[in-house]
Scaffold this motif. Structure first.
Motif, PDB file in Angstrom:
ATOM      1  N   ALA A   1       0.841  -1.207   0.000  1.00 16.35           N
ATOM      2  CA  ALA A   1       0.000   0.000   0.000  1.00 16.35           C
ATOM      3  C   ALA A   1       0.874   1.255   0.000  1.00 16.35           C
ATOM      4  CB  ALA A   1      -0.926  -0.003   1.210  1.00 16.35           C
ATOM      5  N   LYS A   2       1.944   1.243   0.788  1.00 11.67           N
ATOM      6  CA  LYS A   2       2.852   2.393   0.840  1.00 11.67           C
ATOM      7  C   LYS A   2       3.520   2.609  -0.520  1.00 11.67           C
ATOM      8  CE  LYS A   2       6.363   4.448   3.706  1.00 11.67           C
ATOM      9  NZ  LYS A   2       6.750   4.526   5.089  1.00 11.67           N
ATOM     10  N   LEU A   3       3.982   1.526  -1.141  1.00  9.87           N
ATOM     11  CA  LEU A   3       4.596   1.619  -2.462  1.00  9.87           C
ATOM     12  C   LEU A   3       3.617   2.196  -3.481  1.00  9.87           C
ATOM     13  CD1 LEU A   3       6.475  -1.793  -2.437  1.00  9.87           C
ATOM     14  CD2 LEU A   3       7.573   0.466  -2.590  1.00  9.87           C
ATOM     15  N   HIS A   4       2.372   1.745  -3.394  1.00 12.57           N
ATOM     16  CA  HIS A   4       1.345   2.224  -4.325  1.00 12.57           C
ATOM     17  C   HIS A   4       1.036   3.703  -4.087  1.00 12.57           C
ATOM     18  CE1 HIS A   4      -2.168   2.371  -6.854  1.00 12.57           C
ATOM     19  NE2 HIS A   4      -2.922   2.693  -5.826  1.00 12.57           N
ATOM     20  N   GLN A   5       0.835   4.069  -2.827  1.00 13.36           N
ATOM     21  CA  GLN A   5       0.442   5.444  -2.498  1.00 13.36           C
ATOM     22  C   GLN A   5       1.559   6.449  -2.765  1.00 13.36           C
ATOM     23  OE1 GLN A   5      -0.735   4.836   1.556  1.00 13.36           O
ATOM     24  NE2 GLN A   5      -2.731   4.006   0.995  1.00 13.36           N
ATOM     25  N   GLU A   6       2.804   6.071  -2.432  1.00 19.85           N
ATOM     26  CA  GLU A   6       3.880   7.048  -2.518  1.00 19.85           C
ATOM     27  C   GLU A   6       4.639   7.029  -3.850  1.00 19.85           C
ATOM     28  OE1 GLU A   6       6.275   7.534   0.972  1.00 19.85           O
ATOM     29  OE2 GLU A   6       4.619   6.955   2.291  1.00 19.85           O
TER      30      GLU A   6
ATOM     31  N   ALA B   1      10.981   0.992 -10.297  1.00 23.37           N
ATOM     32  CA  ALA B   1      11.229   1.877  -9.149  1.00 23.37           C
ATOM     33  C   ALA B   1      12.458   1.429  -8.364  1.00 23.37           C
ATOM     34  CB  ALA B   1       9.998   1.916  -8.241  1.00 23.37           C
ATOM     35  N   CYS B   2      12.627   0.119  -8.209  1.00 23.54           N
ATOM     36  CA  CYS B   2      13.807  -0.408  -7.519  1.00 23.54           C
ATOM     37  C   CYS B   2      15.076  -0.099  -8.314  1.00 23.54           C
ATOM     38  CB  CYS B   2      13.685  -1.919  -7.304  1.00 23.54           C
ATOM     39  SG  CYS B   2      12.537  -2.401  -6.010  1.00 23.54           S
ATOM     40  N   GLU B   3      15.020  -0.323  -9.613  1.00 25.13           N
ATOM     41  CA  GLU B   3      16.191  -0.081 -10.460  1.00 25.13           C
ATOM     42  C   GLU B   3      16.559   1.399 -10.497  1.00 25.13           C
ATOM     43  OE1 GLU B   3      14.878  -1.983 -14.077  1.00 25.13           O
ATOM     44  OE2 GLU B   3      15.773  -3.914 -13.479  1.00 25.13           O
TER      45      GLU B   3
ATOM     46  N   VAL C   1      12.705   3.199  -4.320  1.00 24.49           N
ATOM     47  CA  VAL C   1      12.129   2.474  -3.176  1.00 24.49           C
ATOM     48  C   VAL C   1      12.935   2.745  -1.916  1.00 24.49           C
ATOM     49  CG1 VAL C   1      11.624   0.171  -2.255  1.00 24.49           C
ATOM     50  CG2 VAL C   1      11.047   0.719  -4.622  1.00 24.49           C
ATOM     51  N   ARG C   2      14.250   2.787  -2.016  1.00 28.08           N
ATOM     52  CA  ARG C   2      15.119   3.001  -0.841  1.00 28.08           C
ATOM     53  C   ARG C   2      14.874   4.355  -0.183  1.00 28.08           C
ATOM     54  NH1 ARG C   2      20.814   2.985  -3.915  1.00 28.08           N
ATOM     55  NH2 ARG C   2      19.636   1.487  -5.108  1.00 28.08           N
ATOM     56  N   GLU C   3      14.279   5.283  -0.905  1.00 31.95           N
ATOM     57  CA  GLU C   3      14.011   6.617  -0.361  1.00 31.95           C
ATOM     58  C   GLU C   3      12.801   6.646   0.568  1.00 31.95           C
ATOM     59  OE1 GLU C   3      13.648   9.019  -3.862  1.00 31.95           O
ATOM     60  OE2 GLU C   3      15.761   8.779  -4.405  1.00 31.95           O
ATOM     61  N   LEU C   4      11.981   5.615   0.544  1.00 34.66           N
ATOM     62  CA  LEU C   4      10.801   5.560   1.401  1.00 34.66           C
ATOM     63  C   LEU C   4      11.175   5.118   2.810  1.00 34.66           C
ATOM     64  CD1 LEU C   4       8.230   3.756  -0.946  1.00 34.66           C
ATOM     65  CD2 LEU C   4       8.516   6.214  -0.585  1.00 34.66           C
ATOM     66  N   ALA C   5      10.486   5.675   3.799  1.00 32.20           N
ATOM     67  CA  ALA C   5      10.695   5.261   5.186  1.00 32.20           C
ATOM     68  C   ALA C   5      10.320   3.788   5.320  1.00 32.20           C
ATOM     69  CB  ALA C   5       9.833   6.112   6.116  1.00 32.20           C
ATOM     70  N   GLY C   6      11.163   3.026   5.994  1.00 33.30           N
ATOM     71  CA  GLY C   6      10.911   1.599   6.178  1.00 33.30           C
ATOM     72  C   GLY C   6      11.510   0.732   5.087  1.00 33.30           C
ATOM     73  N   PHE C   7      12.123   1.342   4.092  1.00 37.69           N
ATOM     74  CA  PHE C   7      12.772   0.620   2.999  1.00 37.69           C
ATOM     75  C   PHE C   7      14.242   1.051   2.961  1.00 37.69           C
ATOM     76  CE2 PHE C   7       8.325   0.729   1.918  1.00 37.69           C
ATOM     77  CZ  PHE C   7       8.070  -0.498   1.329  1.00 37.69           C
ATOM     78  N   ALA C   8      15.086   0.210   2.400  1.00 39.10           N
ATOM     79  CA  ALA C   8      16.511   0.528   2.318  1.00 39.10           C
ATOM     80  C   ALA C   8      17.092  -0.097   1.047  1.00 39.10           C
ATOM     81  CB  ALA C   8      17.239  -0.007   3.554  1.00 39.10           C
ATOM     82  N   VAL C   9      18.396   0.105   0.843  1.00 39.56           N
ATOM     83  CA  VAL C   9      19.075  -0.458  -0.326  1.00 39.56           C
ATOM     84  C   VAL C   9      18.919  -1.980  -0.328  1.00 39.56           C
ATOM     85  CG1 VAL C   9      21.308  -0.773  -1.459  1.00 39.56           C
ATOM     86  CG2 VAL C   9      20.722   1.439  -0.467  1.00 39.56           C
ATOM     87  N   LYS C  10      19.117  -2.603   0.838  1.00 42.20           N
ATOM     88  CA  LYS C  10      18.986  -4.069   0.946  1.00 42.20           C
ATOM     89  C   LYS C  10      17.573  -4.514   0.567  1.00 42.20           C
ATOM     90  CE  LYS C  10      22.970  -5.549   2.645  1.00 42.20           C
ATOM     91  NZ  LYS C  10      23.835  -6.404   1.885  1.00 42.20           N
ATOM     92  N   THR C  11      16.577  -3.719   0.961  1.00 38.46           N
ATOM     93  CA  THR C  11      15.187  -4.052   0.623  1.00 38.46           C
ATOM     94  C   THR C  11      14.996  -4.048  -0.886  1.00 38.46           C
ATOM     95  OG1 THR C  11      14.521  -2.895   2.642  1.00 38.46           O
ATOM     96  CG2 THR C  11      12.764  -3.471   1.101  1.00 38.46           C
ATOM     97  N   GLU C  12      15.537  -3.022  -1.535  1.00 39.66           N
ATOM     98  CA  GLU C  12      15.454  -2.943  -2.998  1.00 39.66           C
ATOM     99  C   GLU C  12      16.115  -4.151  -3.648  1.00 39.66           C
ATOM    100  OE1 GLU C  12      15.321   1.670  -4.538  1.00 39.66           O
ATOM    101  OE2 GLU C  12      17.250   0.685  -4.343  1.00 39.66           O
ATOM    102  N   GLU C  13      17.292  -4.490  -3.171  1.00 44.47           N
ATOM    103  CA  GLU C  13      18.018  -5.629  -3.729  1.00 44.47           C
ATOM    104  C   GLU C  13      17.222  -6.920  -3.548  1.00 44.47           C
ATOM    105  OE1 GLU C  13      21.762  -5.424  -1.671  1.00 44.47           O
ATOM    106  OE2 GLU C  13      22.471  -3.741  -2.885  1.00 44.47           O
TER     107      GLU C  13
END
Length: 179
Positions: free
Chosen positions: A56-61, A73-75, A79-91
């Motif tokens: 939902a956060k990915l969709h809304q933001e 968005a990951c590439e 995604v890493r710019e969102l709160a609760g997400f990081a580079v590792k999350t994107e990977e």
């Protein structure tokens, strides 16, 4: 039964949906949610680590509405710019998207049934369709299937094909021929 809330695990919200189904044969809540939630978001729930709140956060933001837009968005490092997400999350998301794309997944027939019912309802509502029938492993009632096959009789092949392709969240079209 007059009061379904007396059943264990059935609260007021679920009871309202059950009563709606019993009275009309349809769920107005489901129809409302189908209009609000992009069809491409549901397959993202298969990705480990992505639950409803994160999707939902990915969709809304970021406007994510499909696996393809999530990958882009990951590439792009968004995604890493969102709160609760990081580079590792994107990977991790990119890795899981690659696995999901290459998986020749067979699903239990019971998981395919809602999709079959959705397609049957859609085909049944098209005046251009003379007859249709589910085919393949679902019709044969095998335990698992990796796809859903339909046989459709119509004079308006292109119109029916386009309506189907535009109305459903489709991962891949294996065959959409005239015969």
């Amino acid at each position: 039964m007059d009061d379904v809330t007396k059943l264990k695990g059935i609260g007021k919200g679920t009871a309202a949906v059950i009563e709606d189904l019993m009275a009309t044969g349809e769920s107005s809540l489901l129809k409302e949610l189908e209009e609000i939630v992009p069809k491409g978001l549901l397959p993202l729930l298969k990705l480990p680590g992505l639950g409803g709140k994160k999707i939902a956060k990915l969709h809304q933001e970021l406007g994510i509405d499909s696996a393809e837009s999530l990958k882009a968005a990951c590439e792009a490092g968004k995604v890493r710019e969102l709160a609760g997400f990081a580079v590792k999350t994107e990977e991790k998301i990119l890795k899981e998207l690659a696995i999901l794309a290459n998986r020749s997944e067979r699903l239990p027939i019971w998981q395919l049934e809602p999709v079959v019912l959705q397609i049957e309802a859609l085909l049944g509502s098209m005046k251009e369709v003379d007859r249709f029938s589910v085919a393949g492993s679902f019709r044969r009632a095998l335990e698992t299937s990796k796809d859903i096959d339909f046989i459709v009789v119509t004079e308006a092949v292109e119109e029916v094909r386009e309506k189907l392709l535009n109305s459903l969240a489709i991962q891949e079209v294996v065959a959409a021929g005239d015969t």
